[in-house]
Write a protein that holds these residues in place. Structure first.
Motif, PDB file in Angstrom:
ATOM      1  N   ALA A  46       0.816  -1.219   0.000  1.00  0.00           N
ATOM      2  CA  ALA A  46       0.000   0.000   0.000  1.00  0.00           C
ATOM      3  C   ALA A  46       0.849   1.267   0.000  1.00  0.00           C
ATOM      4  O   ALA A  46       1.906   1.336   0.635  1.00  0.00           O
ATOM      5  N   GLU A  47       0.377   2.260  -0.733  1.00  0.00           N
ATOM      6  CA  GLU A  47       0.974   3.593  -0.699  1.00  0.00           C
ATOM      7  C   GLU A  47       0.440   4.343   0.526  1.00  0.00           C
ATOM      8  O   GLU A  47      -0.634   4.018   1.046  1.00  0.00           O
ATOM      9  N   PRO A  48       1.158   5.356   1.019  1.00  0.00           N
ATOM     10  CA  PRO A  48       0.643   6.142   2.154  1.00  0.00           C
ATOM     11  C   PRO A  48      -0.632   6.885   1.776  1.00  0.00           C
ATOM     12  O   PRO A  48      -0.896   7.133   0.593  1.00  0.00           O
ATOM     13  N   ILE A  49      -1.429   7.231   2.787  1.00  0.00           N
ATOM     14  CA  ILE A  49      -2.705   7.892   2.555  1.00  0.00           C
ATOM     15  C   ILE A  49      -2.521   9.294   1.969  1.00  0.00           C
ATOM     16  O   ILE A  49      -3.414   9.838   1.332  1.00  0.00           O
ATOM     17  N   GLY A  50      -1.337   9.856   2.152  1.00  0.00           N
ATOM     18  CA  GLY A  50      -1.064  11.184   1.619  1.00  0.00           C
ATOM     19  C   GLY A  50       0.257  11.695   2.157  1.00  0.00           C
ATOM     20  O   GLY A  50       1.000  10.967   2.819  1.00  0.00           O
ATOM     21  N   THR A  51       0.538  12.942   1.875  1.00  0.00           N
ATOM     22  CA  THR A  51       1.770  13.566   2.350  1.00  0.00           C
ATOM     23  C   THR A  51       1.449  14.958   2.875  1.00  0.00           C
ATOM     24  O   THR A  51       0.407  15.538   2.549  1.00  0.00           O
ATOM     25  N   ALA A  57      10.393  25.824   8.581  1.00  0.00           N
ATOM     26  CA  ALA A  57      10.491  24.376   8.524  1.00  0.00           C
ATOM     27  C   ALA A  57      11.950  23.948   8.434  1.00  0.00           C
ATOM     28  O   ALA A  57      12.371  22.979   9.054  1.00  0.00           O
ATOM     29  N   GLY A  58      12.738  24.698   7.654  1.00  0.00           N
ATOM     30  CA  GLY A  58      14.144  24.384   7.497  1.00  0.00           C
ATOM     31  C   GLY A  58      14.915  24.517   8.790  1.00  0.00           C
ATOM     32  O   GLY A  58      15.770  23.697   9.111  1.00  0.00           O
ATOM     33  N   VAL A  59      14.599  25.547   9.581  1.00  0.00           N
ATOM     34  CA  VAL A  59      15.261  25.739  10.867  1.00  0.00           C
ATOM     35  C   VAL A  59      14.971  24.563  11.780  1.00  0.00           C
ATOM     36  O   VAL A  59      15.864  24.025  12.445  1.00  0.00           O
ATOM     37  N   GLN A  60      13.720  24.127  11.829  1.00  0.00           N
ATOM     38  CA  GLN A  60      13.365  23.008  12.680  1.00  0.00           C
ATOM     39  C   GLN A  60      14.078  21.738  12.225  1.00  0.00           C
ATOM     40  O   GLN A  60      14.482  20.909  13.043  1.00  0.00           O
ATOM     41  N   LYS A  61      14.230  21.577  10.917  1.00  0.00           N
ATOM     42  CA  LYS A  61      14.927  20.395  10.400  1.00  0.00           C
ATOM     43  C   LYS A  61      16.373  20.387  10.896  1.00  0.00           C
ATOM     44  O   LYS A  61      16.912  19.356  11.288  1.00  0.00           O
ATOM     45  N   LEU A  62      17.031  21.566  10.857  1.00  0.00           N
ATOM     46  CA  LEU A  62      18.407  21.659  11.291  1.00  0.00           C
ATOM     47  C   LEU A  62      18.545  21.327  12.772  1.00  0.00           C
ATOM     48  O   LEU A  62      19.572  20.860  13.231  1.00  0.00           O
ATOM     49  N   MET A  63      17.484  21.563  13.539  1.00  0.00           N
ATOM     50  CA  MET A  63      17.498  21.288  14.967  1.00  0.00           C
ATOM     51  C   MET A  63      17.116  19.830  15.256  1.00  0.00           C
ATOM     52  O   MET A  63      16.989  19.422  16.400  1.00  0.00           O
ATOM     53  N   GLY A  64      16.949  19.035  14.220  1.00  0.00           N
ATOM     54  CA  GLY A  64      16.611  17.640  14.405  1.00  0.00           C
ATOM     55  C   GLY A  64      15.152  17.403  14.689  1.00  0.00           C
ATOM     56  O   GLY A  64      14.776  16.351  15.200  1.00  0.00           O
ATOM     57  N   ARG A  65      14.312  18.379  14.370  1.00  0.00           N
ATOM     58  CA  ARG A  65      12.879  18.241  14.609  1.00  0.00           C
ATOM     59  C   ARG A  65      12.148  18.304  13.277  1.00  0.00           C
ATOM     60  O   ARG A  65      12.648  18.861  12.310  1.00  0.00           O
ATOM     61  N   HIS A  66      10.948  17.755  13.266  1.00  0.00           N
ATOM     62  CA  HIS A  66      10.186  17.656  12.027  1.00  0.00           C
ATOM     63  C   HIS A  66       8.946  18.547  12.100  1.00  0.00           C
ATOM     64  O   HIS A  66       7.922  18.159  12.667  1.00  0.00           O
ATOM     65  N   ALA A  67       9.066  19.731  11.505  1.00  0.00           N
ATOM     66  CA  ALA A  67       7.957  20.676  11.547  1.00  0.00           C
ATOM     67  C   ALA A  67       6.740  20.155  10.798  1.00  0.00           C
ATOM     68  O   ALA A  67       5.616  20.572  11.073  1.00  0.00           O
ATOM     69  N   GLU A  68       6.958  19.232   9.847  1.00  0.00           N
ATOM     70  CA  GLU A  68       5.822  18.725   9.080  1.00  0.00           C
ATOM     71  C   GLU A  68       4.839  17.950   9.963  1.00  0.00           C
ATOM     72  O   GLU A  68       3.652  17.847   9.637  1.00  0.00           O
ATOM     73  N   VAL A  69       5.326  17.421  11.091  1.00  0.00           N
ATOM     74  CA  VAL A  69       4.421  16.724  12.020  1.00  0.00           C
ATOM     75  C   VAL A  69       3.429  17.723  12.615  1.00  0.00           C
ATOM     76  O   VAL A  69       2.238  17.424  12.754  1.00  0.00           O
ATOM     77  N   ALA A  84      -5.085  22.495   2.188  1.00  0.00           N
ATOM     78  CA  ALA A  84      -4.552  21.189   1.804  1.00  0.00           C
ATOM     79  C   ALA A  84      -5.005  20.123   2.808  1.00  0.00           C
ATOM     80  O   ALA A  84      -5.089  20.385   4.007  1.00  0.00           O
ATOM     81  N   VAL A  85      -5.287  18.935   2.311  1.00  0.00           N
ATOM     82  CA  VAL A  85      -5.690  17.820   3.165  1.00  0.00           C
ATOM     83  C   VAL A  85      -4.438  17.035   3.555  1.00  0.00           C
ATOM     84  O   VAL A  85      -3.841  16.346   2.728  1.00  0.00           O
ATOM     85  N   THR A  86      -4.043  17.137   4.817  1.00  0.00           N
ATOM     86  CA  THR A  86      -2.881  16.395   5.295  1.00  0.00           C
ATOM     87  C   THR A  86      -3.292  14.956   5.611  1.00  0.00           C
ATOM     88  O   THR A  86      -4.482  14.654   5.705  1.00  0.00           O
ATOM     89  N   PRO A  87      -2.317  14.055   5.799  1.00  0.00           N
ATOM     90  CA  PRO A  87      -2.679  12.659   6.090  1.00  0.00           C
ATOM     91  C   PRO A  87      -3.581  12.496   7.314  1.00  0.00           C
ATOM     92  O   PRO A  87      -4.559  11.752   7.285  1.00  0.00           O
ATOM     93  N   MET A  88      -3.275  13.225   8.405  1.00  0.00           N
ATOM     94  CA  MET A  88      -4.105  13.094   9.602  1.00  0.00           C
ATOM     95  C   MET A  88      -5.457  13.786   9.421  1.00  0.00           C
ATOM     96  O   MET A  88      -6.448  13.381  10.049  1.00  0.00           O
TER      97      MET A  88
END
Length: 243
Positions: free
Chosen positions: A54-59, A72-84, A152-156
């Motif tokens: 199965a493919e994921p429900i979305g992105t 988002a980029g700053v959070q990525k550099l800090m090891g965190r995932h802003a997309e969550v 936009a419709v996110t996965p959750m």
């Protein structure tokens, strides 16, 4: 309309037709034996194949603005995932939108079924409906603040929409009583309350302290919603039981 717990000709249980129970059991055993003779696959085997392919429900969509991308980029550099956070914001936005529709449908039923809704605090329900609309706007603004697209419709968000289908079906079904519809609202408010608690904690952990503080006002309102609906559910149940 009869009370939802009234006795009637319910034919769903095997006790209504005891003479046919043994025949039903023999029939299911025969089907099982025939299946075993033609295939060794079980239901779990079929599920495994689908789960593996199965493919994921979305992105989560990319930020639509440079400001959002930078955050988002700053959070990525800090090891965190802003997309969550964006995904959970999308989920809350979808659920609050559904909450408005659930209360609209419940209010419509209560105003028609006045004999069933005599003890239902309609003014409170109207206030709760309006609060859901404010909460939706609050999340919308928070997503814009992050540079995310609230349309936009996110996965959750998709997950919440699917999970809410049954609740709307209960409340909009004319066969369902007011008390059964209140039960659906109770389920929604339980999920809503815990969703806000998680979102506040996540926003704080990702450094969005101002956002988390704004969300606390929504949680306070949701706590009142849940307390009121919980007490209403209990009162209706005890009244129906004659105690």
């Amino acid at each position: 309309m009869k009370p939802p717990s009234s006795m009637g000709m319910n034919r769903t249980g095997v006790d209504m037709s005891p003479d046919l129970v043994e025949e039903m059991i023999r029939g299911t055993q025969a089907v099982a034996m025939a299946r075993e003779a033609t295939t060794t696959k079980t239901l779990s085997d079929y599920r495994s194949a689908y789960l593996q392919d199965a493919e994921p429900i979305g992105t989560v969509p990319m930020p639509g603005t440079l400001k959002g991308a930078a955050k988002a980029g700053v959070q990525k550099l800090m090891g965190r995932h802003a997309e969550v956070l964006i995904d959970k914001l999308g989920a809350r936005l979808a659920f609050e939108r559904t909450g408005i529709r659930l209360y609209d449908a419940l209010l419509a039923k209560c105003m028609i079924r006045t004999d069933e809704a005599g003890d239902v605090p309609l003014d409170d329900l109207r206030q709760f409906r309006d609060a859901e609309a404010r909460h939706m706007a609050l999340v919308w603004d928070a997503m814009r603040e992050l540079g995310a697209d609230p349309t936009a419709v996110t996965p959750m968000a998709d997950t919440n929409a699917v999970a809410s289908i049954g609740l709307m079906q209960i409340i909009s079904d004319p066969r369902m009583s007011v008390s059964q519809s209140i039960h659906a609202i109770h389920v929604a408010e339980l999920a809503d309350h815990d969703g806000w608690e998680l979102l506040i904690k996540l926003a704080g952990q990702l450094g969005q302290d101002d956002m988390a503080d704004r969300f606390k006002s929504a949680l306070t309102e949701e706590e009142r919603h849940l307390t009121t609906i919980r007490r209403l559910t209990e009162r209706i149940c005890l009244t129906e039981a004659g105690v």
